[in-house]
Write a protein that holds these residues in place. Structure first.
Motif, PDB file in Angstrom:
ATOM      1  N   CYS A   1     -18.040  14.776 -11.678  1.00 40.31           N
ATOM      2  CA  CYS A   1     -18.033  14.532 -10.232  1.00 40.31           C
ATOM      3  C   CYS A   1     -19.392  14.896  -9.646  1.00 40.31           C
ATOM      4  O   CYS A   1     -19.857  16.028  -9.799  1.00 40.31           O
ATOM      5  N   ASP A   2     -20.033  13.945  -8.998  1.00 43.91           N
ATOM      6  CA  ASP A   2     -21.327  14.158  -8.361  1.00 43.91           C
ATOM      7  C   ASP A   2     -21.108  14.983  -7.093  1.00 43.91           C
ATOM      8  O   ASP A   2     -20.363  14.568  -6.198  1.00 43.91           O
ATOM      9  N   GLU A   3     -21.753  16.139  -7.016  1.00 42.24           N
ATOM     10  CA  GLU A   3     -21.543  17.013  -5.864  1.00 42.24           C
ATOM     11  C   GLU A   3     -21.882  16.320  -4.551  1.00 42.24           C
ATOM     12  O   GLU A   3     -21.241  16.564  -3.530  1.00 42.24           O
ATOM     13  N   ARG A   4     -22.884  15.432  -4.575  1.00 38.90           N
ATOM     14  CA  ARG A   4     -23.229  14.706  -3.350  1.00 38.90           C
ATOM     15  C   ARG A   4     -22.055  13.854  -2.877  1.00 38.90           C
ATOM     16  O   ARG A   4     -21.767  13.763  -1.673  1.00 38.90           O
ATOM     17  N   ALA A   5     -21.354  13.229  -3.829  1.00 43.15           N
ATOM     18  CA  ALA A   5     -20.207  12.399  -3.471  1.00 43.15           C
ATOM     19  C   ALA A   5     -19.085  13.240  -2.897  1.00 43.15           C
ATOM     20  O   ALA A   5     -18.441  12.859  -1.908  1.00 43.15           O
ATOM     21  N   ILE A   6     -18.849  14.402  -3.509  1.00 48.36           N
ATOM     22  CA  ILE A   6     -17.742  15.248  -3.065  1.00 48.36           C
ATOM     23  C   ILE A   6     -18.037  15.814  -1.679  1.00 48.36           C
ATOM     24  O   ILE A   6     -17.165  15.827  -0.801  1.00 48.36           O
ATOM     25  N   VAL A   7     -19.257  16.278  -1.453  1.00 42.40           N
ATOM     26  CA  VAL A   7     -19.602  16.853  -0.145  1.00 42.40           C
ATOM     27  C   VAL A   7     -19.473  15.795   0.943  1.00 42.40           C
ATOM     28  O   VAL A   7     -18.898  16.048   2.012  1.00 42.40           O
ATOM     29  N   GLN A   8     -20.003  14.581   0.697  1.00 45.67           N
ATOM     30  CA  GLN A   8     -19.916  13.552   1.732  1.00 45.67           C
ATOM     31  C   GLN A   8     -18.460  13.161   1.997  1.00 45.67           C
ATOM     32  O   GLN A   8     -18.050  13.023   3.157  1.00 45.67           O
ATOM     33  N   SER A   9     -17.671  12.986   0.935  1.00 49.64           N
ATOM     34  CA  SER A   9     -16.273  12.613   1.127  1.00 49.64           C
ATOM     35  C   SER A   9     -15.535  13.683   1.922  1.00 49.64           C
ATOM     36  O   SER A   9     -14.745  13.380   2.823  1.00 49.64           O
ATOM     37  N   PHE A  10     -15.797  14.938   1.589  1.00 53.86           N
ATOM     38  CA  PHE A  10     -15.124  16.032   2.294  1.00 53.86           C
ATOM     39  C   PHE A  10     -15.519  16.050   3.769  1.00 53.86           C
ATOM     40  O   PHE A  10     -14.662  16.167   4.659  1.00 53.86           O
ATOM     41  N   GLU A  11     -16.801  15.920   4.027  1.00 52.13           N
ATOM     42  CA  GLU A  11     -17.265  15.925   5.425  1.00 52.13           C
ATOM     43  C   GLU A  11     -16.766  14.696   6.173  1.00 52.13           C
ATOM     44  O   GLU A  11     -16.470  14.760   7.375  1.00 52.13           O
ATOM     45  N   ASP A  12     -16.620  13.579   5.456  1.00 46.02           N
ATOM     46  CA  ASP A  12     -16.132  12.361   6.095  1.00 46.02           C
ATOM     47  C   ASP A  12     -14.649  12.443   6.446  1.00 46.02           C
ATOM     48  O   ASP A  12     -14.178  11.656   7.273  1.00 46.02           O
ATOM     49  N   PHE A  13     -13.924  13.372   5.823  1.00 42.27           N
ATOM     50  CA  PHE A  13     -12.540  13.578   6.247  1.00 42.27           C
ATOM     51  C   PHE A  13     -12.473  13.868   7.748  1.00 42.27           C
ATOM     52  O   PHE A  13     -11.493  13.534   8.412  1.00 42.27           O
ATOM     53  N   GLN A  14     -13.497  14.511   8.277  1.00 46.38           N
ATOM     54  CA  GLN A  14     -13.513  14.851   9.692  1.00 46.38           C
ATOM     55  C   GLN A  14     -14.254  13.815  10.534  1.00 46.38           C
ATOM     56  O   GLN A  14     -14.154  13.822  11.758  1.00 46.38           O
ATOM     57  N   ARG A  15     -14.971  12.912   9.871  1.00 48.12           N
ATOM     58  CA  ARG A  15     -15.780  11.937  10.614  1.00 48.12           C
ATOM     59  C   ARG A  15     -15.120  10.567  10.720  1.00 48.12           C
ATOM     60  O   ARG A  15     -15.323   9.850  11.703  1.00 48.12           O
ATOM     61  N   ASP A  16     -14.358  10.171   9.699  1.00 46.76           N
ATOM     62  CA  ASP A  16     -13.757   8.837   9.685  1.00 46.76           C
ATOM     63  C   ASP A  16     -12.383   8.855  10.328  1.00 46.76           C
ATOM     64  O   ASP A  16     -11.567   9.750  10.062  1.00 46.76           O
ATOM     65  N   ASP A  17     -12.105   7.840  11.124  1.00 40.99           N
ATOM     66  CA  ASP A  17     -10.823   7.735  11.821  1.00 40.99           C
ATOM     67  C   ASP A  17      -9.963   6.683  11.139  1.00 40.99           C
ATOM     68  O   ASP A  17     -10.051   5.495  11.454  1.00 40.99           O
ATOM     69  N   ILE A  18      -9.109   7.110  10.209  1.00 44.74           N
ATOM     70  CA  ILE A  18      -8.260   6.139   9.512  1.00 44.74           C
ATOM     71  C   ILE A  18      -7.136   5.630  10.410  1.00 44.74           C
ATOM     72  O   ILE A  18      -6.559   4.565  10.136  1.00 44.74           O
TER      73      ILE A  18
ATOM     74  N   TYR B   1      -8.925  19.195   7.746  1.00 41.59           N
ATOM     75  CA  TYR B   1      -8.245  19.170   6.455  1.00 41.59           C
ATOM     76  C   TYR B   1      -8.080  20.616   5.986  1.00 41.59           C
ATOM     77  O   TYR B   1      -9.022  21.414   6.061  1.00 41.59           O
ATOM     78  N   PRO B   2      -6.890  21.004   5.493  1.00 37.84           N
ATOM     79  CA  PRO B   2      -6.646  22.426   5.222  1.00 37.84           C
ATOM     80  C   PRO B   2      -7.428  23.024   4.058  1.00 37.84           C
ATOM     81  O   PRO B   2      -7.626  24.232   4.014  1.00 37.84           O
ATOM     82  N   ALA B   3      -7.874  22.208   3.101  1.00 37.90           N
ATOM     83  CA  ALA B   3      -8.671  22.750   1.998  1.00 37.90           C
ATOM     84  C   ALA B   3     -10.086  23.053   2.474  1.00 37.90           C
ATOM     85  O   ALA B   3     -10.535  22.547   3.510  1.00 37.90           O
TER      86      ALA B   3
ATOM     87  N   LEU C   1       0.848  -1.192   0.000  1.00 36.63           N
ATOM     88  CA  LEU C   1       0.000   0.000   0.000  1.00 36.63           C
ATOM     89  C   LEU C   1       0.879   1.236   0.000  1.00 36.63           C
ATOM     90  O   LEU C   1       1.820   1.332   0.791  1.00 36.63           O
ATOM     91  N   VAL C   2       0.554   2.178  -0.888  1.00 32.50           N
ATOM     92  CA  VAL C   2       1.183   3.497  -0.889  1.00 32.50           C
ATOM     93  C   VAL C   2       0.085   4.523  -0.651  1.00 32.50           C
ATOM     94  O   VAL C   2      -0.868   4.620  -1.434  1.00 32.50           O
ATOM     95  N   ALA C   3       0.200   5.263   0.444  1.00 31.18           N
ATOM     96  CA  ALA C   3      -0.749   6.330   0.766  1.00 31.18           C
ATOM     97  C   ALA C   3      -0.048   7.655   0.491  1.00 31.18           C
ATOM     98  O   ALA C   3       0.922   8.001   1.168  1.00 31.18           O
ATOM     99  N   VAL C   4      -0.527   8.374  -0.513  1.00 32.50           N
ATOM    100  CA  VAL C   4       0.106   9.613  -0.960  1.00 32.50           C
ATOM    101  C   VAL C   4      -0.622  10.804  -0.349  1.00 32.50           C
ATOM    102  O   VAL C   4      -1.753  11.116  -0.728  1.00 32.50           O
ATOM    103  N   ASP C   5       0.002  11.434   0.636  1.00 29.26           N
ATOM    104  CA  ASP C   5      -0.527  12.633   1.291  1.00 29.26           C
ATOM    105  C   ASP C   5      -1.996  12.486   1.689  1.00 29.26           C
ATOM    106  O   ASP C   5      -2.835  13.340   1.359  1.00 29.26           O
ATOM    107  N   PRO C   6      -2.333  11.431   2.432  1.00 27.36           N
ATOM    108  CA  PRO C   6      -3.737  11.244   2.825  1.00 27.36           C
ATOM    109  C   PRO C   6      -4.137  12.220   3.927  1.00 27.36           C
ATOM    110  O   PRO C   6      -3.368  12.452   4.866  1.00 27.36           O
ATOM    111  N   PRO C   7      -5.302  12.829   3.842  1.00 23.70           N
ATOM    112  CA  PRO C   7      -5.764  13.666   4.947  1.00 23.70           C
ATOM    113  C   PRO C   7      -5.765  12.884   6.253  1.00 23.70           C
ATOM    114  O   PRO C   7      -6.304  11.775   6.323  1.00 23.70           O
ATOM    115  N   VAL C   8      -5.164  13.458   7.285  1.00 20.74           N
ATOM    116  CA  VAL C   8      -5.090  12.783   8.587  1.00 20.74           C
ATOM    117  C   VAL C   8      -6.130  13.344   9.550  1.00 20.74           C
ATOM    118  O   VAL C   8      -6.099  13.078  10.746  1.00 20.74           O
ATOM    119  N   SER C   9      -7.052  14.124   9.011  1.00 21.04           N
ATOM    120  CA  SER C   9      -8.144  14.661   9.819  1.00 21.04           C
ATOM    121  C   SER C   9      -9.044  13.524  10.281  1.00 21.04           C
ATOM    122  O   SER C   9      -9.018  12.421   9.744  1.00 21.04           O
TER     123      SER C   9
END
Length: 276
Positions: free
Chosen positions: A189-206, A144-146, A129-137
């Motif tokens: 890009c489906d806006e629903r997918a982008i919004v959920q993924s962005f919000e999940d950056f703060q909800r999911d604990d990788i 996430y800074p963006a 596995l190679v993880a390239v600059d994954p958000p750690v939020s």
């Protein structure tokens, strides 16, 4: 046909949805003896925008670039689950559907988080596995800074018909070719997918997934990205003591666009063969 020639775009039904992918290189010659590579792009990057990376990979590996659900030509709908668990299940099912016996995952940004969640499930056939600059939020962590409007505003313009110069306002350091390609495909890009993924950056604990990973892990970080800091690397290494890290000089979060040669060099021989 040269070794780096693009072979085809195709689709497969896996994990209950249509998954579209691009394939470079094929499984001929020395590539047939090496593990396949599945590239997982970031939050608003359809597979086609990773073509210049996949072409380089395709010289050495049988390479697949996946349109993550809700992006590009993969399935999207108002009823589709766009969560991280579903995305990870997609990747595992995709590899199974294609009959890949041994494969590595290379995920950028959101794709890195998908790869981490998938690897934590220890799927059969996954070798690296190679993880390239994954958000750690995540819960209780720095954001996430963006910002979400950067994505939503650019997608709205793309749906209306976006010029190269309008795209340059969002990605000022990119080449005309890269800007043109993004402007052409961002509307998929489906806006629903982008919004959920962005919000999940703060909800999911990788970070909870990391100790479960039992394959070699390379963490690639951007010197100027501010997405993964040195303290974050230290924390991840405490969870995965065998973690390897490569920091790409002079690159922001979009590493291969900022320093393409540095990006490819950072892999070294981690995948079994250098990307020279």
């Amino acid at each position: 046909m040269s070794d780096s020639t693009f072979l085809y775009g195709a689709q497969v039904h896996a994990n209950g949805i249509r998954q579209h992918y691009l394939r470079h290189g094929g499984a001929q010659g020395e590539r047939a003896t090496r593990d396949a590579v599945i590239l997982l792009p970031g939050i608003t990057s359809p597979a086609v925008t990773w073509g210049f990376v996949a072409e380089r990979f395709g010289r050495h590996f049988d390479t697949y670039v996946l349109d993550i659900r809700g992006r590009g030509l993969s399935e999207s709908s108002d009823a589709l689950d766009y969560g991280l668990d579903a995305q990870a299940s997609d990747v595992i099912a995709f590899a199974q559907a294609l009959g890949l016996q041994r494969y590595a995952l290379v995920g950028h940004s959101m794709g890195g988080r998908i790869g981490i969640r998938a690897a934590g499930r220890r799927p059969a056939g996954l070798t690296r596995l190679v993880a390239v600059d994954p958000p750690v939020s995540g819960p209780g962590r720095r954001a996430y800074p963006a910002k979400l409007p950067w994505y939503v505003d650019s997608m709205q313009l793309a749906r209306q018909g976006m010029t190269l110069e309008q795209m340059r306002d969002f990605c000022p350091t990119w080449s005309d070719e890269q800007l043109r390609l993004r402007a052409q495909w961002l509307h998929t890009c489906d806006e629903r997918a982008i919004v959920q993924s962005f919000e999940d950056f703060q909800r999911d604990d990788i970070h909870a997934d990391l100790p479960r990973i039992d394959v070699p892990l390379l963490l690639m970080t951007a010197e100027r990205g501010d997405v993964v800091r040195e303290a974050d690397v230290d924390e991840m290494r405490s969870l995965v003591p065998s973690l390897r890290e490569a920091r790409v000089a002079g690159a922001g979060h979009m590493i291969p666009w900022d320093n393409e040669q540095g990006f490819h060099r950072a892999f070294g021989d981690f995948l079994g063969h250098p990307l020279d």
